[in-house]
Scaffold this motif. Structure first.
Motif, PDB file in Angstrom:
ATOM      1  N   VAL A  98      47.335 -17.345  65.797  1.00 36.44           N
ATOM      2  CA  VAL A  98      47.211 -15.890  65.628  1.00 36.44           C
ATOM      3  C   VAL A  98      47.831 -15.218  66.841  1.00 36.44           C
ATOM      4  O   VAL A  98      47.375 -15.413  67.971  1.00 36.44           O
ATOM      5  CB  VAL A  98      45.739 -15.470  65.470  1.00 36.44           C
ATOM      6  N   THR A  99      48.884 -14.472  66.607  1.00 34.44           N
ATOM      7  CA  THR A  99      49.603 -13.796  67.686  1.00 34.44           C
ATOM      8  C   THR A  99      49.354 -12.298  67.596  1.00 34.44           C
ATOM      9  O   THR A  99      49.368 -11.712  66.518  1.00 34.44           O
ATOM     10  CB  THR A  99      51.107 -14.093  67.620  1.00 34.44           C
ATOM     11  N   SER A 109      44.430 -11.100  60.793  1.00 33.20           N
ATOM     12  CA  SER A 109      43.642 -12.322  60.893  1.00 33.20           C
ATOM     13  C   SER A 109      44.443 -13.457  60.300  1.00 33.20           C
ATOM     14  O   SER A 109      45.562 -13.289  59.840  1.00 33.20           O
ATOM     15  CB  SER A 109      42.299 -12.160  60.160  1.00 33.20           C
ATOM     16  N   ALA A 110      43.859 -14.630  60.306  1.00 32.42           N
ATOM     17  CA  ALA A 110      44.588 -15.802  59.814  1.00 32.42           C
ATOM     18  C   ALA A 110      44.539 -15.848  58.291  1.00 32.42           C
ATOM     19  O   ALA A 110      43.543 -16.194  57.690  1.00 32.42           O
ATOM     20  CB  ALA A 110      43.989 -17.056  60.414  1.00 32.42           C
ATOM     21  N   GLY A 111      45.636 -15.485  57.645  1.00 33.01           N
ATOM     22  CA  GLY A 111      45.751 -15.234  56.220  1.00 33.01           C
ATOM     23  C   GLY A 111      44.957 -16.075  55.255  1.00 33.01           C
ATOM     24  O   GLY A 111      43.969 -15.637  54.718  1.00 33.01           O
ATOM     25  N   ASN A 115      37.312 -15.402  59.466  1.00 35.76           N
ATOM     26  CA  ASN A 115      37.027 -14.081  60.059  1.00 35.76           C
ATOM     27  C   ASN A 115      37.393 -14.045  61.534  1.00 35.76           C
ATOM     28  O   ASN A 115      36.725 -13.385  62.334  1.00 35.76           O
ATOM     29  CB  ASN A 115      35.557 -13.698  59.865  1.00 35.76           C
ATOM     30  N   PHE A 116      38.469 -14.719  61.886  1.00 32.26           N
ATOM     31  CA  PHE A 116      38.986 -14.701  63.259  1.00 32.26           C
ATOM     32  C   PHE A 116      39.919 -13.506  63.374  1.00 32.26           C
ATOM     33  O   PHE A 116      41.113 -13.596  63.101  1.00 32.26           O
ATOM     34  CB  PHE A 116      39.713 -16.008  63.559  1.00 32.26           C
ATOM     35  N   ALA A 176      50.946 -14.971  63.324  1.00 34.14           N
ATOM     36  CA  ALA A 176      52.190 -15.290  64.021  1.00 34.14           C
ATOM     37  C   ALA A 176      53.413 -14.843  63.251  1.00 34.14           C
ATOM     38  O   ALA A 176      54.386 -14.404  63.834  1.00 34.14           O
ATOM     39  CB  ALA A 176      52.252 -16.788  64.293  1.00 34.14           C
ATOM     40  N   GLY A 177      53.368 -14.942  61.939  1.00 36.82           N
ATOM     41  CA  GLY A 177      54.567 -14.631  61.174  1.00 36.82           C
ATOM     42  C   GLY A 177      54.598 -13.245  60.580  1.00 36.82           C
ATOM     43  O   GLY A 177      55.570 -12.862  59.978  1.00 36.82           O
TER      44      GLY A 177
END
Length: 559
Positions: A307-308, A35-37, A540-541, A28-29
């Motif tokens: 997650v964008t 992926s999600a950091g 792992n998304f 998102a940012g």
């Protein structure tokens, strides 16, 4: 995600309507993150839960429109698969086959060889005959609704009605257990991508009643369907015959995957935002609803679990080229300049909802080229629009914009932008079924403008162009909504479809993109961005540059 039934198109990509998924990965940012950091360390095992608004799911490859990296891919392998990455265009890779296919006969024949030691969940060897049978099943009338790419290009397919009466399709040859040869009715360069679609999954010849196969499929992938409760849940467990050494596309991490059906996305999103104990090892398979999206953006505890996407599906304004008021290309060019894309994006939710679009080929497609034929200001150029309208002696336009009833805010943004150029727009709303009957299936007399969205089922430029702009895709439920007909473009599309060299094909499709937009049959508006939520136990998304969906095949749990 909502998909429309497809006719026998040469290509039959996904039509996106409200609520459908369309994402390419970044957090998102940070639009550079795929992926999600700060994720937990991946582990083997555990139960992953996937929440979906769908009340039912088909695991029959003959009827499924599932993308290669989503639900069906957990159960059914195909001849080829996709290698997706947040940092690179998607590549076609071998799956059941040893390579991505060998063309001959100038691209009209394609040969694949199966890998060694492949087996179904019951230990039965996966043979070329099982792949052929899986394809043949997709032609049966009782198994309709799946993707139709192969039906348009296999020789003799138009007269074939499936294997259940003992007949077989002669254009698919199986000279031995590991070799399968496809004879096409034309040269076709994208056949390796077609071989990744659901119908290319193997099905045992003794698979039983075809009506029940959707709920009790025989697994070739890492997960078997162990229980299926329609409207409730589907439980998938590890397939002991799946060999990860033969599979480049799937991680097979969790021991169990549970699909929770018929879920309220707002309720699930609230649970994920709070990261409740029963939601930690789960994700929501549909977009985060607008209210919860705002909440998640402003909640520091959510962080990278929201997650964008990067730019994905093309949203566009179709100009009915058969409309008396829109037959003059100069008038259509004026509309290209007059549309205020900034107002449209604001109506969609702002920057988190999309990037401005100027081309027809979507991001993440190999060979795509950025260009803009109608200026660089997304707010438009009203004076240029007025100048073109004056030259065309078209100063009293009153256009009918027909939309689905969930597109009102976006349509009003179009209306207000065109009003600045003295183009009057009347908005008519229809429900989804009525819109489909009036616009794709209608005769073109009921509208001047309409809004739509498109993401192809395979990452090939042909899937962006051919279904929306080939003249044989006008009406009859097809999606040439601009009713655009240009013989030169038709010829260029046919030529590009036959090219088997990837670089040469990519260059040809970029030129077609420019050729079509020069005629201004549609206004590219935005490439959609969409947002997903997952729990803190999910890792792992990832969502690659294409397709605009989370890659279910690589999601694992962590600690």
């Amino acid at each position: 995600m909502i998909r429309k039934p497809t006719s026998r198109l040469l290509l039959a990509p996904t039509v996106l309507v409200a609520g459908a998924m369309a994402v390419t990965a970044c957090s998102a940012g940070d639009s550079n993150t795929g992926s999600a950091g700060n994720e937990p360390t991946a582990i083997e095992g555990g139960t992953l839960t996937i929440y979906t608004t769908a009340e039912d799911m088909s695991f029959d490859p003959a009827t499924s429109q599932s993308l290669a990296i989503t639900s069906l891919g957990l159960n059914a392998r195909r001849l080829t698969a996709w290698s997706v990455s947040p940092d690179a265009t998607t590549e076609v890779i071998p799956d059941l086959a040893t390579d991505t296919g060998t063309p001959s006969d100038d691209g009209k024949t394609w040969t694949f060889t199966l890998k060694d030691d492949l087996a179904f969940e019951d230990g039965t060897p996966i043979t070329s005959e099982a792949v052929k049978y899986g394809l043949e099943r997709s032609f049966a009338t009782e198994l309709s609704g799946g993707l139709t790419y192969h039906k348009a290009v296999l020789e003799g397919a138009e007269d074939y009605a499936g294997p259940f009466d003992g007949k077989h399709l002669d254009s698919i040859e199986t000279p031995d257990d590991k070799t399968i040869v496809f004879h096409l009715n034309r040269a076709y360069g994208d056949f390796p991508w077609v071989a990744s679609t659901p119908a290319f999954a193997p099905v045992p010849l003794d698979s039983g009643d075809p009506a029940s196969y959707a709920q009790a499929p025989v697994a070739s992938g890492p997960y078997s369907v162990s229980s299926y409760k329609a409207g409730n849940e589907i439980v998938m467990t590890k397939n002991p015959e799946w060999d990860p050494a033969t599979d480049e596309a799937r991680a097979g991490g969790p021991d169990e995957i549970v699909f929770k059906l018929a879920q309220d996305s707002s309720v699930v999103a609230q649970s994920l935002i709070a990261d409740r104990e029963d939601s930690k090892n789960s994700f929501l398979a549909t977009f985060v609803p607008p209210a919860q999206l705002v909440q998640a953006q402003n909640d520091p505890k959510v962080g990278d679990r929201l997650v964008t996407s990067g730019p994905g599906a093309l949203e566009y304004l179709a100009l009915n080229t058969e409309s008396e008021q829109l037959q003059d290309p100069q008038v259509r060019e004026a509309i290209e300049y007059a549309v205020d894309k900034t107002a449209y994006l604001t109506a969609k939710g702002g920057e988190i909802s999309g990037d401005y679009a100027t081309t027809l080929i979507t991001p993440g497609i190999a060979g795509r080229e950025d260009f803009s034929l109608y200026g660089d200001d997304p707010a438009g150029d009203v004076e240029k629009a007025k100048e073109l309208l004056a030259e065309a002696n078209a100063t009293d336009l009153n256009l009918r914009l027909v939309i689905r009833d969930d597109q009102v805010a976006a349509a009003e943004a179009i209306q207000q932008g065109l009003a600045k150029a003295d183009i009057e727009v009347t908005i008519q709303t229809l429900d989804s079924a009525a819109w489909s009957a009036e616009i794709p299936a209608g005769d073109g007399t009921g509208y001047d403008l309409t809004l739509s969205s498109w993401q192809p089922d395979i990452p090939a430029a042909s899937a962006n162009i051919q279904p929306l702009f080939a003249s044989d895709q006008i009406g009859n439920g097809n999606y040439n909504l601009a009713r655009y007909s240009n013989p030169d473009v038709d010829a260029a599309i046919e030529a590009a479809l036959s090219i088997t060299d990837a670089d040469e094909a990519n260059a040809a499709w970029v030129e077609i993109d420019k050729q079509i937009l020069a005629d201004a049959p549609v206004v590219p508006l935005v490439y959609s961005r969409n947002s997903f939520l997952h729990g803190s136990g999910v890792t792992n998304f990832e969502i690659g540059e294409f397709p605009a969906y989370p890659n279910y095949l690589t999601v694992t749990l962590g600690e």
